[in-house]
Design an enzyme around this catalytic site. Structure first.
Site, PDB file in Angstrom:
ATOM      1  N   ASP A   1      27.053  83.063   6.057  1.00  0.00           N
ATOM      2  CA  ASP A   1      26.466  81.764   5.740  1.00  0.00           C
ATOM      3  C   ASP A   1      25.017  81.966   5.303  1.00  0.00           C
ATOM      4  O   ASP A   1      24.245  82.644   5.983  1.00  0.00           O
ATOM      5  CB  ASP A   1      26.522  80.853   6.968  1.00  0.00           C
ATOM      6  CG  ASP A   1      25.773  79.549   6.756  1.00  0.00           C
ATOM      7  OD1 ASP A   1      26.283  78.705   6.007  1.00  0.00           O
ATOM      8  OD2 ASP A   1      24.681  79.390   7.334  1.00  0.00           O
TER       9      ASP A   1
ATOM     10  N   ASP B   1      27.669  77.778   0.102  1.00  0.00           N
ATOM     11  CA  ASP B   1      26.762  78.673   0.833  1.00  0.00           C
ATOM     12  C   ASP B   1      27.464  79.486   1.919  1.00  0.00           C
ATOM     13  O   ASP B   1      26.814  80.086   2.776  1.00  0.00           O
ATOM     14  CB  ASP B   1      25.609  77.885   1.457  1.00  0.00           C
ATOM     15  CG  ASP B   1      26.090  76.855   2.475  1.00  0.00           C
ATOM     16  OD1 ASP B   1      27.310  76.611   2.553  1.00  0.00           O
ATOM     17  OD2 ASP B   1      25.236  76.291   3.192  1.00  0.00           O
ATOM     18  N   GLU B   2      28.790  79.535   1.885  1.00  0.00           N
ATOM     19  CA  GLU B   2      29.519  80.224   2.945  1.00  0.00           C
ATOM     20  C   GLU B   2      30.774  80.886   2.378  1.00  0.00           C
ATOM     21  O   GLU B   2      31.494  80.282   1.577  1.00  0.00           O
ATOM     22  CB  GLU B   2      29.892  79.230   4.044  1.00  0.00           C
ATOM     23  CG  GLU B   2      30.376  79.852   5.329  1.00  0.00           C
ATOM     24  CD  GLU B   2      30.492  78.818   6.443  1.00  0.00           C
ATOM     25  OE1 GLU B   2      31.434  78.931   7.250  1.00  0.00           O
ATOM     26  OE2 GLU B   2      29.658  77.891   6.494  1.00  0.00           O
TER      27      GLU B   2
END
Length: 419
Positions: A15, A114-115
């Site tokens: 993350d 974002d992960e």
């Protein structure tokens, strides 16, 4: 629980910390760890939400994600930026390409902007063990993009995600095994702290006397299945850290296909007429996707969340119609019926529409008492074709040109934010 026959891989869940804020900090040559940075959805709206806040912004000024712009103190050190969604997407893709230098591309599952999940099982590289590879990837991302990250590792996607959320986001890195489940997962409370359990499910489990993840793991499986169906089965085994999904599959499987859309309104909408305008625009978008996918549906859902200061909770209700449809106005009419029935008169700030209980469009039946049905089907597909060729705002309903309409202003947005 006998874990001997269960998947025991080397799965990493990575993350990017305060991704949006880190991206704009890099773009403007700022140190995200030393500068109070916030990304605000829209400067023109005092009530606009904070999409991301740097660590210093959270610690020193108590501004966090979902704070409102008017809550940000006026301080010369604070740097505020509007989102640049196209740049954020480019950065996300660049990070994925960097990860692909360490593992095959099919070992990467992008979970969100974002992960990502990365399967490090059986990877023989110059970098060493899976843990060393994971930390080398973290270092490479920071060295190249100045974006800090957190990594959770586990034998499956679920435990990797839980290791990330419950430990690594505080420490930067954590690796869990099945042996860690009783000591690290079971004590978790409230239940909504565990990935996959929302507030409503937490309340239902609490009503059954289940307060912790350990309590869920040691509850009666048959009782959970009788009350929640397949979700009850998933809750039970997830509480034991069991996840049989493979990379790329959703952690919580749901075979019920549906099409939906949610929208945060940029101002309070006080009247049913104004809310209906946005509802129509959203139904138009959802039904366009339904038609293009070749489906019709029977169950139509409408949800509404009220403004922050409202005295009433929002609602989410569904209605199943007799004849499956992919017509915009049929969905809209049903949503308005739900709005008329459940609207409490408080200012609205968020809407959601969805169609489910789907079946192939070839199952559409002609109606002897509705001679215009076939013409409406043709018109719907024709409108879709025009929008696909000339743009989504090339053909709009008149209500979109009123003050309540949002379709035109949102056309320049990506993911609901400035491109």
């Amino acid at each position: 629980m006998d874990y001997s026959s269960l998947p025991n891989g080397e799965i990493m869940c990575i993350d990017m910390k305060c991704f949006y804020a880190s991206c704009v900090a890099m773009l403007h040559g700022l140190d995200i760890l030393k500068t109070p940075v916030a990304v605000v959805a829209n400067f023109d709206q005092p009530g606009s939400i904070v999409l991301a806040a740097s660590p210093l912004m959270r610690e020193k000024f108590k501004v966090k994600t979902s704070s409102r712009r008017f809550e940000i103190p006026k301080h010369p050190d604070i740097k505020l930026f509007e989102p640049k969604m196209s740049f954020f997407i480019d950065m996300s893709m660049a990070i994925t390409r960097l990860i692909a230098k360490y593992v095959p591309s099919d070992a990467i599952h992008v979970y969100s902007i974002d992960e990502s999940f990365v399967d490090l099982s059986g990877i023989n590289t110059l970098w060493g063990s899976p843990e060393e590879v994971a930390k080398e990837i973290q270092k490479a991302i920071y060295d190249q993009f100045r974006i800090p990250s957190a990594v959770g590792m586990g034998p499956n996607m679920l435990l990797a995600k839980l290791a990330l959320d419950l430990e690594a986001k505080k420490t930067g890195f954590a690796k869990w095994t099945y042996n860690d489940v009783p000591t690290k997962l079971w004590p978790v409370r409230p239940l909504s702290e565990m990935w996959g359990i929302g507030r409503q499910m937490e309340a239902k489990l609490n009503a059954m006397g289940i307060q912790t993840v350990g309590g869920l793991a040691n509850s009666d499986l048959n009782e959970l299945e009788n009350k929640f169906g397949i979700i009850g089965n998933q809750l039970y085994f997830h509480a034991w850290g069991v996840d049989l999904s493979t990379l790329g599959e959703p952690l919580v499987k749901n075979n019920a296909l549906s099409f939906g859309k949610g929208q945060m309104l940029m101002k309070d909408y006080h009247t049913k007429n104004d809310i209906a305008v946005v509802a129509l625009e959203m139904c138009e978008d959802v039904m366009k996707r339904t038609r293009e996918a070749g489906y019709v549906g029977r169950t139509i859902s409408f949800g509404l969340s009220y403004s922050k200061n409202a005295m009433t909770k929002g609602f989410h209700r569904s209605k199943t119609i007799d004849i499956p449809t992919n017509e915009t106005l049929v969905m809209y009419k049903t949503c308005i019926e739900l709005l008329d029935e459940f609207f409490a008169g408080e200012p609205a700030r968020q809407l959601a529409v969805r169609i489910s209980n789907l079946e192939p469009a070839r199952s559409i039946q002609l109606d002897l008492f509705d001679e215009h049905k076939e013409k409406r089907q043709i018109i719907g597909h024709t409108m879709d074709a025009i929008r696909n060729r000339f743009g989504s705002v090339s053909l709009l309903r008149a209500v979109s040109y009123t003050k309540a309409g949002t379709a035109i202003s949102r056309n320049s947005l990506v993911g609901g934010h400035l491109a």
